[in-house]
Design a protein around this motif. Sequence first.
Motif, short mmCIF file in Angstrom:
data_model
loop_
_atom_site.label_atom_id
_atom_site.label_comp_id
_atom_site.label_asym_id
_atom_site.label_seq_id
_atom_site.Cartn_x
_atom_site.Cartn_y
_atom_site.Cartn_z
N ASN A 267 -6.28 -64.87 -1.09
CA ASN A 267 -7.50 -64.97 -0.27
C ASN A 267 -8.65 -65.53 -1.10
N GLN A 268 -8.59 -66.81 -1.41
CA GLN A 268 -9.55 -67.40 -2.34
C GLN A 268 -10.99 -67.34 -1.84
N ASP A 269 -11.22 -67.75 -0.60
CA ASP A 269 -12.60 -67.82 -0.09
C ASP A 269 -13.25 -66.44 -0.04
N GLU A 270 -12.52 -65.46 0.46
CA GLU A 270 -13.09 -64.11 0.53
C GLU A 270 -13.28 -63.53 -0.86
N THR A 271 -12.38 -63.85 -1.77
CA THR A 271 -12.52 -63.39 -3.15
C THR A 271 -13.78 -63.96 -3.78
N VAL A 272 -14.06 -65.24 -3.53
CA VAL A 272 -15.29 -65.87 -4.04
C VAL A 272 -16.52 -65.17 -3.47
N ASP A 273 -16.48 -64.85 -2.17
CA ASP A 273 -17.60 -64.12 -1.54
C ASP A 273 -17.82 -62.78 -2.22
N SER A 276 -19.37 -63.13 -5.71
CA SER A 276 -20.77 -63.54 -5.65
C SER A 276 -21.73 -62.35 -5.50
N LYS A 283 -21.70 -70.10 -5.30
CA LYS A 283 -20.29 -69.87 -4.97
C LYS A 283 -19.38 -71.01 -5.43
N ASP A 284 -19.92 -72.24 -5.46
CA ASP A 284 -19.08 -73.36 -5.91
C ASP A 284 -18.74 -73.22 -7.39
N LYS A 287 -16.07 -70.48 -7.63
CA LYS A 287 -14.75 -70.97 -7.23
C LYS A 287 -14.13 -71.85 -8.31
N TYR A 291 -10.73 -70.34 -9.98
CA TYR A 291 -9.48 -70.99 -9.60
C TYR A 291 -9.31 -72.39 -10.20
#
Length: 360
Positions: A267-273, A276, A283-284, A287, A291
């Motif tokens: 779950n990359q996107d939620e992990t980044v959230d 943060s 966030k960029d 990420k 990753y």
Amino acid sequence: MLRREKMKKRILISLISLLLASTLLSGCGGQRAQKAGSEDPKEKKELKKFSIGYLASPGHVLYFVAKEKGFFEEEGLDVELFLFTNSGEGLNAISSGKVDAGSFGTAAPLTFISKGTDFTIFGGQQTEGHGIVALPEKAKEFTDLNSFKGKTIATVRLATGDVIFRAALTEAGIDWKNDLTINELDSPAAVIEAVKKGSVDAGIVWTPFIKLGEKQGLQIVKYSGDLVKMHTCCRQVALSSKIKEKPEDFVRFEAALIKAYKFYLENQDETVDIISKYAKVDKDIIKEETYGGHIYSIPDPDKDGVIKFWDLINKSGYITSDLNIEDYIDTSIYKLALEDVLQQHPDDAVYKKLKSDFKE
């Protein structure tokens, strides 16, 4: 005969009364009792307090995910996170008993152990994740390790990247004590500022400050993984006495991190959230750092990697110790935690892969 008949009637009335009472009680509380019986044994128990020291870095992602996704609670722990600026601060807090555990590099806990602190390394968190940054005009001068001779390099004392750099110089036949100048600062933010001002030629920092420096106009000279491939960084550390005092809590703690590892992979996107919330950068950047292939978050203690690092830190002259570092590494906690998670999810590919990769 009459007395006997009366006694039989009394017994029968008593039995009927008991039966009615039992039926009424079942009607009032039957559903509750059934629900309680179906609960997980861990949920019945009151959550146990457990405190963790961390750095505001994507490298501590397993803590953040385990906290935010409820994996600690699922394992019966009420976890409180405490933020520190650098590894030395965090390890002093563990040593004094202010926090139960934390992951503050590999260099720092090994240095503390060499000086007599009774720490035990029992799990993993981050592998690689450090880098050297410089102003673009300076970065061109660093073509190889020999290019660092005569230069001034900023670093954070006890940082893993600091040791990797000095070990690589030593391996290349460069005397880091005399062939260059190393300035030890308090934080990676201070290192970035020193590099930007030009008071040093380059600086060694960890994630997210590598990409943060790049966003501020600096150039990445080298990653720590370029110098020593897949070197250990943040290891789970606690006082040996704490682990002996409540071993089950540490197993549960590791089990939560193992579950967090699966989530982080899938779950990359939620992990980044989630990251943060703890590392206050774009966030960029998070990420890219998390990753981008220069940092890996793995809960395995990597005993072989720690032993290798122990050899590096001694050979480079950073410390001098004849201790047997294997006496300070405990892989049984991770093993038990992994077995527990696999028992819950026997067919899960991620957990099965962790088991096949694990070496006691």
